[in-house]
Design an enzyme around this catalytic site. Structure first.
Site, PDB file in Angstrom:
ATOM      1  N   GLU A  79       0.950  -1.209  -0.035  1.00  0.00           N
ATOM      2  CA  GLU A  79       0.080   0.004  -0.164  1.00  0.00           C
ATOM      3  C   GLU A  79       1.008   1.139  -0.241  1.00  0.00           C
ATOM      4  O   GLU A  79       1.807   1.229   0.813  1.00  0.00           O
ATOM      5  CB  GLU A  79      -0.958   0.074   1.292  1.00  0.00           C
ATOM      6  CG  GLU A  79      -1.956  -1.103   1.350  1.00  0.00           C
ATOM      7  CD  GLU A  79      -2.985  -1.180   0.061  1.00  0.00           C
ATOM      8  OE1 GLU A  79      -3.085   0.138  -0.530  1.00  0.00           O
ATOM      9  OE2 GLU A  79      -3.764  -2.248  -0.110  1.00  0.00           O
ATOM     10  N   CYS A 142      -8.041  -1.761   7.778  1.00  0.00           N
ATOM     11  CA  CYS A 142      -6.677  -1.906   7.300  1.00  0.00           C
ATOM     12  C   CYS A 142      -6.314  -0.723   6.858  1.00  0.00           C
ATOM     13  O   CYS A 142      -5.180   0.114   7.538  1.00  0.00           O
ATOM     14  CB  CYS A 142      -6.565  -2.621   6.182  1.00  0.00           C
ATOM     15  SG  CYS A 142      -6.669  -4.571   6.727  1.00  0.00           S
ATOM     16  N   HIS A 166      -1.219  -5.756   1.943  1.00  0.00           N
ATOM     17  CA  HIS A 166      -2.569  -6.540   1.991  1.00  0.00           C
ATOM     18  C   HIS A 166      -2.084  -7.908   1.338  1.00  0.00           C
ATOM     19  O   HIS A 166      -1.454  -8.073   0.092  1.00  0.00           O
ATOM     20  CB  HIS A 166      -3.547  -6.042   0.962  1.00  0.00           C
ATOM     21  CG  HIS A 166      -4.657  -5.119   1.753  1.00  0.00           C
ATOM     22  ND1 HIS A 166      -4.875  -3.978   1.496  1.00  0.00           N
ATOM     23  CD2 HIS A 166      -5.544  -5.604   2.707  1.00  0.00           C
ATOM     24  CE1 HIS A 166      -5.812  -3.371   2.434  1.00  0.00           C
ATOM     25  NE2 HIS A 166      -6.225  -4.509   3.203  1.00  0.00           N
TER      26      HIS A 166
HETATM   27  N1  PCA Z   1      -8.781  -6.874   6.081  1.00  0.00           N
HETATM   28  C1  PCA Z   1      -9.754  -5.720   6.069  1.00  0.00           C
HETATM   29  C2  PCA Z   1      -9.693  -5.247   7.565  1.00  0.00           C
HETATM   30  C3  PCA Z   1      -8.878  -6.690   8.265  1.00  0.00           C
HETATM   31  C4  PCA Z   1      -8.406  -7.569   7.003  1.00  0.00           C
HETATM   32  O1  PCA Z   1      -7.656  -8.309   7.088  1.00  0.00           O
HETATM   33  C5  PCA Z   1      -9.397  -4.440   5.405  1.00  0.00           C
HETATM   34  O2  PCA Z   1      -8.815  -4.503   4.314  1.00  0.00           O
HETATM   35  O3  PCA Z   1      -9.638  -3.567   5.766  1.00  0.00           O
END
Ligand code: PCA
Length: 203
Positions: A79, A142, A166
């Protein structure tokens, strides 16, 4: 000095969260002489906002890396940016479902990752791992975690470099679906590569 790593527990319909498995497996591992300390966080806006600054201030790590699941993405996504907004399409584990709400009323609109995101993508690809930069961590928990961590580091003037990755689904999560996944071993290697690349950039 340490590396602080966090994963998330289950949320929505996802009983398994690969980020939890990866964080727990890497706990206590040493990379280039730096020990990894892992935590698993609940998928709760409020708990993330209260707990994450405490954890970061307790350890004052060299690197902080947050991990989460982005189900449906085919690759490892690094990210670039976290934005000052909470906007949920479904409630978090506390039943909280914010709409167009700022994470910190007095915080800036956004924070950029301070990880060497391009170098990480390059190294992952050189190792045969599908990876790319993502320009949005979404508006769910997240993004709130990444923003909260970078905000805590900024206001406390820490030298910690920080960011968020992610992960896609694990194969076992999509056995009856036409959805992309990567194995746990690939995810573990991806996080090790991201962290060693970051450590090499600090030198
Ligand atoms: N993914 C979610 C919240 C927790 C997770 O593992 C997200 O991308 O916000």
């Amino acid at each position: 000095m340490t590396i602080l790593l966090t994963g998330f527990g289950p949320f929505k319909k996802y009983k398994i969260n690969p980020s939890e498995k990866v964080a727990l497996k890497l706990n206590d591992e040493t990379l280039l002489g730096e020990k990894i300390i892992s935590y698993v966080l609940p998928v709760s806006y409020r708990k993330v906002i209260s707990q994450v600054p405490e954890i970061i201030l307790k350890h004052k790590p060299r690197i902080y890396l947050g991990l989460g699941l982005a189900g449906g993405r085919p690759n490892i996504t690094i990210e670039r940016v976290a934005i000052n907004i909470m906007d949920a399409s479904s409630p978090d584990v506390d039943g909280y479902k914010p709409s167009d709400k700022k994470i910190f009323a007095d915080g800036p609109a956004a924070y950029f990752s301070t990880l060497p995101i391009k170098a990480i993508v390059k190294k992952l690809r050189e190792n045969g791992i599908p990876a790319m930069i993502s320009n949005s961590a979404g508006t769910y928990v997240c993004n709130t975690l990444m923003y909260t961590a970078l905000h805590a580091i900024a206001v406390n003037k820490l030298s910690t470099v920080a960011g968020f990755i992610h992960l896609p689904f694990l194969p076992e999560q999509v056995v009856d679906k036409q959805l992309p996944s990567l194995s746990l071993d690939i995810m573990l290697d991806s996080v090790r590569i991201a962290l060693t690349t970051t450590l090499n950039h600090l030198e």
